[in-house]
Scaffold this motif. Structure first.
Motif, PDB file in Angstrom:
ATOM      1  N   TYR A   1     -33.760 -45.724  -8.358  1.00  0.00           N
ATOM      2  CA  TYR A   1     -33.866 -46.993  -7.644  1.00  0.00           C
ATOM      3  C   TYR A   1     -33.884 -48.210  -8.574  1.00  0.00           C
ATOM      4  O   TYR A   1     -33.190 -49.206  -8.295  1.00  0.00           O
ATOM      5  N   PRO A   2     -34.645 -48.230  -9.676  1.00  0.00           N
ATOM      6  CA  PRO A   2     -34.583 -49.395 -10.577  1.00  0.00           C
ATOM      7  C   PRO A   2     -33.191 -49.621 -11.150  1.00  0.00           C
ATOM      8  O   PRO A   2     -32.783 -50.774 -11.366  1.00  0.00           O
ATOM      9  N   LYS A   3     -32.452 -48.525 -11.391  1.00  0.00           N
ATOM     10  CA  LYS A   3     -31.094 -48.672 -11.923  1.00  0.00           C
ATOM     11  C   LYS A   3     -30.152 -49.207 -10.853  1.00  0.00           C
ATOM     12  O   LYS A   3     -29.293 -50.051 -11.131  1.00  0.00           O
ATOM     13  N   TRP A   4     -30.297 -48.713  -9.630  1.00  0.00           N
ATOM     14  CA  TRP A   4     -29.400 -49.125  -8.559  1.00  0.00           C
ATOM     15  C   TRP A   4     -29.608 -50.584  -8.153  1.00  0.00           C
ATOM     16  O   TRP A   4     -28.642 -51.306  -7.894  1.00  0.00           O
ATOM     17  N   PHE A   5     -30.877 -51.003  -8.080  1.00  0.00           N
ATOM     18  CA  PHE A   5     -31.182 -52.326  -7.537  1.00  0.00           C
ATOM     19  C   PHE A   5     -31.646 -53.320  -8.597  1.00  0.00           C
ATOM     20  O   PHE A   5     -31.984 -54.459  -8.267  1.00  0.00           O
ATOM     21  N   GLY A   6     -31.678 -52.912  -9.845  1.00  0.00           N
ATOM     22  CA  GLY A   6     -31.935 -53.832 -10.940  1.00  0.00           C
ATOM     23  C   GLY A   6     -33.329 -54.438 -10.975  1.00  0.00           C
ATOM     24  O   GLY A   6     -33.471 -55.642 -11.208  1.00  0.00           O
ATOM     25  N   PHE A   7     -34.371 -53.635 -10.744  1.00  0.00           N
ATOM     26  CA  PHE A   7     -35.732 -54.149 -10.875  1.00  0.00           C
ATOM     27  C   PHE A   7     -36.513 -53.233 -11.811  1.00  0.00           C
ATOM     28  O   PHE A   7     -36.111 -52.106 -12.103  1.00  0.00           O
ATOM     29  N   ASP A   8     -37.626 -53.723 -12.295  1.00  0.00           N
ATOM     30  CA  ASP A   8     -38.443 -52.969 -13.250  1.00  0.00           C
ATOM     31  C   ASP A   8     -39.906 -53.010 -12.815  1.00  0.00           C
ATOM     32  O   ASP A   8     -40.746 -53.617 -13.470  1.00  0.00           O
ATOM     33  N   ASN A   9     -40.170 -52.384 -11.685  1.00  0.00           N
ATOM     34  CA  ASN A   9     -41.525 -52.358 -11.129  1.00  0.00           C
ATOM     35  C   ASN A   9     -41.862 -50.913 -10.768  1.00  0.00           C
ATOM     36  O   ASN A   9     -41.288 -50.345  -9.844  1.00  0.00           O
ATOM     37  N   LEU A  10     -42.794 -50.327 -11.518  1.00  0.00           N
ATOM     38  CA  LEU A  10     -43.125 -48.914 -11.340  1.00  0.00           C
ATOM     39  C   LEU A  10     -43.689 -48.638  -9.954  1.00  0.00           C
ATOM     40  O   LEU A  10     -43.331 -47.641  -9.313  1.00  0.00           O
ATOM     41  N   ILE A  11     -44.553 -49.523  -9.459  1.00  0.00           N
ATOM     42  CA  ILE A  11     -45.177 -49.296  -8.153  1.00  0.00           C
ATOM     43  C   ILE A  11     -44.128 -49.312  -7.049  1.00  0.00           C
ATOM     44  O   ILE A  11     -44.100 -48.437  -6.174  1.00  0.00           O
ATOM     45  N   LEU A  12     -43.230 -50.315  -7.086  1.00  0.00           N
ATOM     46  CA  LEU A  12     -42.177 -50.402  -6.075  1.00  0.00           C
ATOM     47  C   LEU A  12     -41.257 -49.190  -6.140  1.00  0.00           C
ATOM     48  O   LEU A  12     -40.882 -48.629  -5.097  1.00  0.00           O
ATOM     49  N   ALA A  13     -40.916 -48.772  -7.345  1.00  0.00           N
ATOM     50  CA  ALA A  13     -40.042 -47.609  -7.505  1.00  0.00           C
ATOM     51  C   ALA A  13     -40.698 -46.360  -6.924  1.00  0.00           C
ATOM     52  O   ALA A  13     -40.039 -45.561  -6.233  1.00  0.00           O
ATOM     53  N   ASN A  14     -41.994 -46.192  -7.169  1.00  0.00           N
ATOM     54  CA  ASN A  14     -42.697 -45.019  -6.650  1.00  0.00           C
ATOM     55  C   ASN A  14     -42.837 -45.058  -5.137  1.00  0.00           C
ATOM     56  O   ASN A  14     -42.714 -44.026  -4.465  1.00  0.00           O
ATOM     57  N   VAL A  15     -43.089 -46.245  -4.582  1.00  0.00           N
ATOM     58  CA  VAL A  15     -43.208 -46.370  -3.124  1.00  0.00           C
ATOM     59  C   VAL A  15     -41.881 -46.027  -2.448  1.00  0.00           C
ATOM     60  O   VAL A  15     -41.837 -45.273  -1.461  1.00  0.00           O
ATOM     61  N   LEU A  16     -40.797 -46.587  -2.971  1.00  0.00           N
ATOM     62  CA  LEU A  16     -39.473 -46.298  -2.404  1.00  0.00           C
ATOM     63  C   LEU A  16     -39.110 -44.826  -2.562  1.00  0.00           C
ATOM     64  O   LEU A  16     -38.557 -44.211  -1.641  1.00  0.00           O
ATOM     65  N   ALA A  17     -39.422 -44.270  -3.733  1.00  0.00           N
ATOM     66  CA  ALA A  17     -39.118 -42.859  -3.974  1.00  0.00           C
ATOM     67  C   ALA A  17     -39.928 -41.964  -3.049  1.00  0.00           C
ATOM     68  O   ALA A  17     -39.405 -40.979  -2.515  1.00  0.00           O
ATOM     69  N   PHE A  18     -41.204 -42.295  -2.840  1.00  0.00           N
ATOM     70  CA  PHE A  18     -42.047 -41.501  -1.947  1.00  0.00           C
ATOM     71  C   PHE A  18     -41.513 -41.546  -0.523  1.00  0.00           C
ATOM     72  O   PHE A  18     -41.429 -40.505   0.157  1.00  0.00           O
ATOM     73  N   ALA A  19     -41.140 -42.751  -0.057  1.00  0.00           N
ATOM     74  CA  ALA A  19     -40.612 -42.883   1.305  1.00  0.00           C
ATOM     75  C   ALA A  19     -39.319 -42.097   1.470  1.00  0.00           C
ATOM     76  O   ALA A  19     -39.119 -41.400   2.472  1.00  0.00           O
ATOM     77  N   THR A  20     -38.450 -42.184   0.469  1.00  0.00           N
ATOM     78  CA  THR A  20     -37.174 -41.468   0.547  1.00  0.00           C
ATOM     79  C   THR A  20     -37.380 -39.966   0.512  1.00  0.00           C
ATOM     80  O   THR A  20     -36.742 -39.214   1.261  1.00  0.00           O
ATOM     81  N   ALA A  21     -38.288 -39.511  -0.360  1.00  0.00           N
ATOM     82  CA  ALA A  21     -38.566 -38.073  -0.443  1.00  0.00           C
ATOM     83  C   ALA A  21     -39.158 -37.568   0.863  1.00  0.00           C
ATOM     84  O   ALA A  21     -38.841 -36.455   1.304  1.00  0.00           O
ATOM     85  N   MET A  22     -40.009 -38.388   1.509  1.00  0.00           N
ATOM     86  CA  MET A  22     -40.596 -37.977   2.781  1.00  0.00           C
ATOM     87  C   MET A  22     -39.528 -37.883   3.865  1.00  0.00           C
ATOM     88  O   MET A  22     -39.533 -36.957   4.681  1.00  0.00           O
ATOM     89  N   VAL A  23     -38.601 -38.833   3.894  1.00  0.00           N
ATOM     90  CA  VAL A  23     -37.486 -38.771   4.843  1.00  0.00           C
ATOM     91  C   VAL A  23     -36.663 -37.507   4.603  1.00  0.00           C
ATOM     92  O   VAL A  23     -36.243 -36.828   5.554  1.00  0.00           O
TER      93      VAL A  23
END
Length: 309
Positions: free
Chosen positions: A57-79
């Motif tokens: 996600y940080p590579k795709w959307f160009g951000f460097d925030n560990l918390i945001l990356a983990n939240v998005l990854a958790f939501a995607t993994a749950m889906v």
């Protein structure tokens, strides 16, 4: 005394993690009456999804925030885990309603190999890391009580608290909600549950989704500790003695069984291992489970089966 307490606390914390994985087995068994050998593969798939999406996600959307990356990854993994639950229900379980237990058991073995292969195809087969910010440094406590204090792992302590909270929520879910009672009814008798209007398809999707959520949390914790690799699915094998000890149908049994095995492993490795040449932590849980099978096959809290003739 201080060293003994360190070992005891370490065993309790590891035991809570064993209980968390064992819950996945208990959930599926309570809803379908089959032992789900795919739980280890679900833990691995969920951990792979979490690790890779947190990296992507940080590579795709160009951000460097560990918390945001983990939240998005958790939501995607749950889906993803919910999607897996839906696919399993549609393509496997719905076609095996009222079949023999051995048929459902073999189906879960097939699901295991499918999920292992799908995980490797989608996410690769390297060793990946999960960084959710859990501290790695040990914590020194009770310095005034014991000489040198007690050295505890902060990571294990946080993981044990998370596991305990999840176990409590699931226990309340089964005991206090209508869906939880419906799950127990389905486990007792598929045909009777259908006859009173309980939809098997919806119940199975729910329970596999909940088991997927449990697998995701367990995968994150173990992946953070050990790294995400394909041997991670073998960690779930430690949950087999837990459910044998506690009982296949008991959520509290999974908790007690996990704690007993976690503490037993640590204490036996420290105090008995040197006499036997070490390595006792590897096989202790399985020997204990074998002894329970001989004297109490249903486990500590399992339902005793009485056949009338």
């Amino acid at each position: 005394m201080g060293f003994f307490l360190e070992t005891l606390f370490g065993g309790l914390m590891v035991g809570m993690l064993y209980s968390l994985i064992a819950l996945g087995f208990v959930l599926i068994y309570k809803a379908s009456g089959v032992f789900n050998f795919a739980q280890g593969a679900m833990v691995l798939l969920a951990a792979l999804a979490m690790a890779r999406f947190a990296e992507w996600y940080p590579k795709w959307f160009g951000f460097d925030n560990l918390i945001l990356a983990n939240v998005l990854a958790f939501a995607t993994a749950m889906v993803l885990m919910v999607a897996v639950a839906w696919i399993i229900e549609r393509l496997v379980l719905s076609r095996l309603v009222n079949q023999e237990g051995i048929t459902l058991l073999m189906a879960t073995l097939g699901i295991t190999y499918f999920l292992d292969g799908a995980g490797q195809t989608l996410f690769g087969n390297d060793i990946y890391t999960i960084n959710v910010g859990m501290p790695k440094e040990p914590l020194l406590v009770m310095q005034d009580t014991f000489q040198g204090g007690l050295l505890l792992s902060q990571e294990d302590l946080i993981a044990a608290v998370v596991a305990a909270a999840l176990v409590l929520l699931l226990a309340l879910f089964f005991q206090k909600t209508a869906t939880g009672r419906a799950l127990r009814a389905v486990a007792d008798d598929h045909q009777a549950a259908q006859s009173i209007g309980i939809p098997l398809s919806r119940i199975w999707v729910i329970v596999w989704s909940v088991a997927g959520f449990v697998a995701l949390v367990a995968g994150i914790i173990w992946g953070s500790k050990l790294g995400v690799q394909f041997s991670l699915s073998l960690v779930a094998l430690k949950a087999l003695p837990v459910v044998i000890l506690g009982g296949l149908t008991s959520v509290p049994g999974a908790i007690i069984g996990g704690l007993l095995i976690g503490v037993g492993e640590k204490l036996s490795e420290i105090y008995i291992g040197p006499l036997l040449g070490g390595g006792i932590e590897i096989w202790f849980a399985y020997v204990l489970a074998l002894l329970f099978l001989l004297v109490r096959p249903q486990g500590l809290f399992g339902e005793k089966i009485i056949d009338r003739v």
